[in-house]
Design an enzyme around this catalytic site. Structure first.
Site, PDB file in Angstrom:
ATOM      1  N   LYS A  83       0.811  -1.216   0.000  1.00  0.00           N
ATOM      2  CA  LYS A  83       0.000   0.000   0.000  1.00  0.00           C
ATOM      3  C   LYS A  83       0.843   1.264   0.000  1.00  0.00           C
ATOM      4  O   LYS A  83       0.328   2.351  -0.277  1.00  0.00           O
ATOM      5  CB  LYS A  83      -0.978  -0.017   1.179  1.00  0.00           C
ATOM      6  CG  LYS A  83      -2.093  -1.031   0.983  1.00  0.00           C
ATOM      7  CD  LYS A  83      -3.293  -0.780   1.869  1.00  0.00           C
ATOM      8  CE  LYS A  83      -4.448  -1.683   1.467  1.00  0.00           C
ATOM      9  NZ  LYS A  83      -5.662  -1.441   2.261  1.00  0.00           N
ATOM     10  N   ASP A 131      -7.229   0.817   8.097  1.00  0.00           N
ATOM     11  CA  ASP A 131      -6.908  -0.244   9.048  1.00  0.00           C
ATOM     12  C   ASP A 131      -5.444  -0.174   9.445  1.00  0.00           C
ATOM     13  O   ASP A 131      -5.012  -0.887  10.343  1.00  0.00           O
ATOM     14  CB  ASP A 131      -7.178  -1.622   8.421  1.00  0.00           C
ATOM     15  CG  ASP A 131      -8.660  -1.921   8.308  1.00  0.00           C
ATOM     16  OD1 ASP A 131      -9.383  -1.694   9.277  1.00  0.00           O
ATOM     17  OD2 ASP A 131      -9.094  -2.384   7.230  1.00  0.00           O
TER      18      ASP A 131
END
Length: 397
Positions: A83, A131
């Site tokens: 990510k 998250d």
């Protein structure tokens, strides 16, 4: 000895057709042509280097397939997650557009990195809900390219992940709801305070920026193609979540390999299987409740609208995986199987590998998924120990 516990639930996508060409509508979201300038940009970032594609030959022999490839994203830019590519790239694109919209020439990545627009961007703030890993990428991108950052986390995000984002200068705000509620809070606060939301999930009225996030992931996929050296996997097991990385994997390889593309199996936790349920319903549906799962990065209840456009007809199989396989698979990688490389893998990195092992060792699933001794399985280890304390607890349990 190979002992991975766990149970699976399988749904074969009735809309999947290997002969279906990659549509122009999908190419408008993600394509090889759109990916090329993204890859060129990311390769200029400080600290860029390819992450390893491991070949787990001993594991492959044990589970009776030809090869298992493991793309290890555990050291990507020091953020320990794929990510790092998406959030930071989308931050850069937003800042470039903001400067261009002010009437100036759109700056290059090099100009942003050099701080040439630091004063102009001083009051600009990017924001998102996370998250953990996406928020870390957005925070890192904000620090690297020169703007402010506010991150929202939900009640189950660990303090270790919170601190990792704060280390990049982000203000981190914890809410008491779940992930999807943190997305809504971040969005409403951004509208009120004129922040720029850089989210990895799309929803009604918010479609453009997630395209850039997903395009950022294609740098990883281009590396995989180069590292495969003309080999084409027969199967890919990829983690689900909101569908962002799965749609990147699906779209990129569909556009590249067409009918020769691998069979794509998306894996989700049993308590957060919004993609599988959406496939069964034939339309996006939401999973509600606490979404409690050890696979923290996959605790997502709502499908990204843009991702679903590609996934709805591009995924061959949707699977859920039980929680008990996670720690055992992390230990397997930490110790190394036989002569295979040892790998640090976080709890959201291993569902694809765990599912591949369970399927390959089951006569039922070998038949359902077309697994043979000639199969070449690709899995993407999407994160390393992004929460070091939890990682140690799990591999030593």
């Amino acid at each position: 000895m190979l002992n991975i516990p766990g149970t699976l639930s399988h749904f074969k996508n009735p809309l999947a057709d290997p002969a279906r060409p990659y549509s122009e509508a999908n190419k408008a979201l993600l394509s090889l042509a759109k990916a090329a300038p993204v890859i060129a940009s990311i390769s200029q970032w400080p600290g860029y280097k390819e992450t390893p594609l491991q070949r787990f030959s001993d594991l492959a022999q044990t589970i009776n397939v030809a090869q298992v490839y493991y793309k290890d994203e555990g050291q990507r830019f020091g953020l320990k997650s794929f990510k790092a590519l998406g959030g930071a790239y989308a931050v850069a694109r937003q800042l470039q557009s903001l400067i261009a919209d002010s009437g100036q020439t759109e700056p290059s990545i090099e100009q942003l990195l050099n701080g040439e627009f630091k004063e102009q961007l001083r009051d600009t703030v990017v924001s998102c809900a996370t998250d953990g890993n996406h928020g870390r990428s957005v925070a890192w991108g904000a620090q690297m390219f020169g703007c402010g950052c506010v991150i929202y986390i939900h009640k189950d995000v660990s303090d270790g992940r919170k601190q990792a984002m704060q280390a990049y200068g982000a203000e981190v705000i914890r809410i008491q709801g779940n992930y999807d509620e943190s997305v809504k809070t971040a969005d409403s606060e951004a509208k009120r305070l004129q922040r720029i939301i850089v989210s990895d999930t799309s929803y009604a009225g918010y479609m453009e920026i997630p395209k850039d996030v997903t395009l950022g992931y294609t740098a990883m996929l281009a590396e995989i193609v180069s590292q495969l050296q003309d080999e084409i996997p027969s199967h890919i097991f990829i983690q689900g979540g909101v569908g962002g990385v799965a749609s990147a994997v699906c779209g990129y390889f569909w556009d590249l390999w067409g009918e020769r593309r691998p069979r794509l199996i998306v894996v989700e936790p049993e308590q957060a299987n919004c993609l599988q349920l959406s496939a069964k319903a034939g339309k996006p549906v939401a999973v509600t409740g606490d979404l409690q799962t050890l696979m923290a990065g996959l605790a997502c209840g709502e499908v990204s609208s843009l991702a679903w456009q590609i996934l709805a007809e591009g995924v061959d199989d949707f699977m859920t995986l039980s929680e008990d396989s996670i720690a055992a698979t992390m230990k397997l990688l930490a110790q190394g199987y036989g002569q295979d490389a040892k790998v640090e893998a976080g709890e959201s990195a291993v569902p694809g590998l765990a599912s591949a092992i369970l399927c390959a060792r089951s006569s039922e699933y070998r038949e359902k998924l077309g697994l043979t001794d000639q199969s070449r399985i690709l899995v993407i280890g999407t994160e390393g120990a992004t929460d070091p304390q939890l990682y140690q607890q799990l591999i030593n349990s």
